[in-house]
Design a protein around this motif. Structure first.
Motif, short mmCIF file in Angstrom:
data_model
loop_
_atom_site.label_atom_id
_atom_site.label_comp_id
_atom_site.label_asym_id
_atom_site.label_seq_id
_atom_site.Cartn_x
_atom_site.Cartn_y
_atom_site.Cartn_z
N ALA A 17 0.82 -1.22 0.00
CA ALA A 17 0.00 0.00 0.00
C ALA A 17 0.85 1.27 0.00
O ALA A 17 0.35 2.35 -0.29
N GLY A 18 2.14 1.13 0.34
CA GLY A 18 3.02 2.30 0.35
C GLY A 18 2.86 3.17 1.58
O GLY A 18 3.19 4.36 1.54
N ILE A 19 2.37 2.61 2.68
CA ILE A 19 2.21 3.40 3.90
C ILE A 19 3.16 2.93 4.99
O ILE A 19 2.98 3.24 6.16
N ASP A 20 4.18 2.18 4.58
CA ASP A 20 5.22 1.79 5.53
C ASP A 20 6.25 2.92 5.65
O ASP A 20 6.41 3.71 4.73
N TYR A 50 15.70 4.46 8.91
CA TYR A 50 16.85 5.18 8.36
C TYR A 50 17.86 5.38 9.48
O TYR A 50 17.58 6.06 10.47
N GLN A 51 19.05 4.75 9.31
CA GLN A 51 20.09 4.81 10.34
C GLN A 51 21.44 4.91 9.67
O GLN A 51 21.71 4.26 8.65
N GLU A 108 11.53 10.27 13.11
CA GLU A 108 10.34 10.70 12.38
C GLU A 108 10.54 10.36 10.91
O GLU A 108 11.41 10.93 10.25
N ARG A 109 9.75 9.43 10.40
CA ARG A 109 9.88 9.00 9.00
C ARG A 109 8.55 9.15 8.29
O ARG A 109 7.48 8.90 8.86
N CYS A 111 -1.87 15.00 13.75
CA CYS A 111 -2.86 15.74 12.98
C CYS A 111 -3.82 14.76 12.31
O CYS A 111 -3.62 13.55 12.33
N GLY A 112 -4.87 15.30 11.69
CA GLY A 112 -5.91 14.45 11.13
C GLY A 112 -5.41 13.44 10.12
O GLY A 112 -5.71 12.25 10.20
N LYS A 113 -4.59 13.89 9.15
CA LYS A 113 -4.12 12.98 8.11
C LYS A 113 -3.17 11.93 8.67
O LYS A 113 -3.21 10.77 8.27
N GLU A 114 -2.30 12.34 9.58
CA GLU A 114 -1.37 11.38 10.18
C GLU A 114 -2.13 10.30 10.94
O GLU A 114 -1.79 9.12 10.87
N ALA A 115 -3.16 10.72 11.67
CA ALA A 115 -3.96 9.75 12.43
C ALA A 115 -4.70 8.81 11.49
O ALA A 115 -4.83 7.60 11.77
N MET A 116 -5.18 9.32 10.36
CA MET A 116 -5.91 8.48 9.42
C MET A 116 -4.98 7.48 8.72
O MET A 116 -5.37 6.33 8.47
N ILE A 117 -3.76 7.91 8.40
CA ILE A 117 -2.80 6.98 7.81
C ILE A 117 -2.43 5.89 8.80
O ILE A 117 -2.30 4.71 8.46
#
Length: 396
Positions: A308-311, A315-316, A324-325, A369-375
């Motif tokens: 789905a591309g939501i992973d 990054y290290q 935060e990614r 925020c709203g979009k972050e919570a929905m993702i």
């Protein structure tokens, strides 16, 4: 081991056959996407007395005739993600690009990543049809949006602000049918108050809308105070009528496609499981199944989330660890779109004792925020979806 690199294009492909250390057995040559020419390629591949694997780029649909035909003849075919293949082929400093060069690089990819090559998964015909219909559904929906924007622009010029009066009627077709009947404010004014009120009430009764003389009075007042910028001419009448017909025609086409998707889904075992999930009805269920396909092809829930591309890949570097990614967006954008609509439906209906909705609210309470919570909710939803459907298949 022998790697057969195929650079696929429309109607033809370029083939290169290579062994390890860059030894080319067959210099690049072209074949057409016909049964005769593909049969000759199959004979050539089977003539080698070594394990042979065919590698090609996943080009959307150009590669499908070749991949399907070769797979049906028991040839190992691996379809590589286009972005991964592009990055592999762009390592050259000079960046020369021809079909012959690309076929050599694709064959080289097969040698380099021999142990990572995955045989193309034989998809179910029903899932293929669903995905095809889903793409048509989105195309028609895009046309519908453009048609409605054009219709709205016309209304601003013949019946300004009429959509404000009729927008809360709860009927999708009431505005378009009203405009199709009266076309222009001038026609309403020419009828006069009594005749228009009577005509409006008769029309509303015939169409099954509420009889409301007060609404007729509001429309008449709007016509008296409105300032149309287009004349009440035959040209305007044709333009408005055709705009309404176009909207209705596209809506009918979209509903027909959706109905066929529902019929196909009724033949799938997991359809009942998906429909039992909160806020997923007859419209969203076929679309989410079409985009996910056969969930059994994913080795785990994390693979579905990555698809789905939501992973958010880690990054290290040295002592640095990114906390935060952003989501990768390397996946099915249509699946993200459909999933986002499901999240909107959950937020709108607020189902009780729903793990996904509760997770969204938890993330909001944490300051997301709203979009972050929905993702985050969509991530949770896909995990739940994978678990429920896989459990159903394991029991049946």
């Amino acid at each position: 081991m022998i790697s057969v690199g195929i650079d696929v294009s429309k109607g033809k492909s370029t083939v290169c056959i290579m062994k390890p250390c860059g030894e080319i057995l067959e210099s690049p040559f072209d074949i057409g996407h016909t049964a005769d020419e593909l049969d000759s390629l199959i004979s050539l591949i089977k003539s080698f007395d070594e394990e042979t694997r065919v590698v090609m780029e996943d080009t959307g649909h150009y590669h499908l005739p070749v991949a399907t035909y070769l797979s049906s003849h028991n040839i190992f075919v691996c379809c590589v993600n286009a972005l991964r293949m592009k990055k592999f082929c762009s390592q050259s400093i000079r960046r020369a690009k021809t079909d012959k060069i690309d076929s050599i690089k694709i064959a080289s990819f097969g040698i380099t990543y021999w142990n990572e090559l995955v045989k193309a998964y034989p998809s179910n015909v029903i899932y293929d049809e669903l995905k095809f219909l889903a793409r048509q559904y989105y195309q028609v929906t895009g046309m519908l949006v453009k048609s409605k924007v054009n219709f709205s622009n016309l209304l601003d010029q013949v019946m300004p602000k009429i959509n404000d009066v009729l927008s809360n009627q709860g009927e999708n077709h009431k505005l378009t049918e009203f405009v199709s009947r009266y076309i222009h404010f001038q026609n309403i004014l020419d009828m006069g108050e009594m005749k228009f009120t009577s005509d409006y009430c008769k029309w509303a009764k015939k169409k099954g809308y509420r009889l409301n003389e007060r609404k007729a009075a509001e429309i008449l007042a709007l016509a008296q105070n409105g300032i149309p910028t287009l004349p009440n001419s035959q040209s305007v009448k044709i333009a408005v009528s055709e705009a309404v017909k176009l909207i209705h025609s596209i809506e009918e086409s979209r509903n027909t496609i959706l109905a066929q998707m529902q019929d196909l889904c009724n033949t799938l075992p997991e359809y009942s499981v998906v429909k039992e999930m909160d806020c997923i009805g007859d419209t969203l269920a076929p679309r989410i199944i079409a985009e996910i396909g056969d969930v059994r092809r994913f080795k785990n829930k994390h693979s579905l989330i990555a698809y789905a591309g939501i992973d958010a890949p880690p990054y290290q570097s040295g002592a640095f660890h990114a906390s935060e990614r952003h989501i990768s967006k390397r996946g099915n954008s249509y699946l993200r779109k459909t999933g986002y609509e499901i999240m909107q439906s959950l937020i709108k209906h607020k189902p009780a004792d729903n793990a996904v909705y509760d997770f969204i609210q938890k993330k909001r309470s944490e300051g997301k925020c709203g979009k972050e919570a929905m993702i985050a909710g969509l991530n949770k939803f896909l995990r739940v979806y994978y678990g429920k459907v896989m459990e159903f298949y394991s029991e049946h």
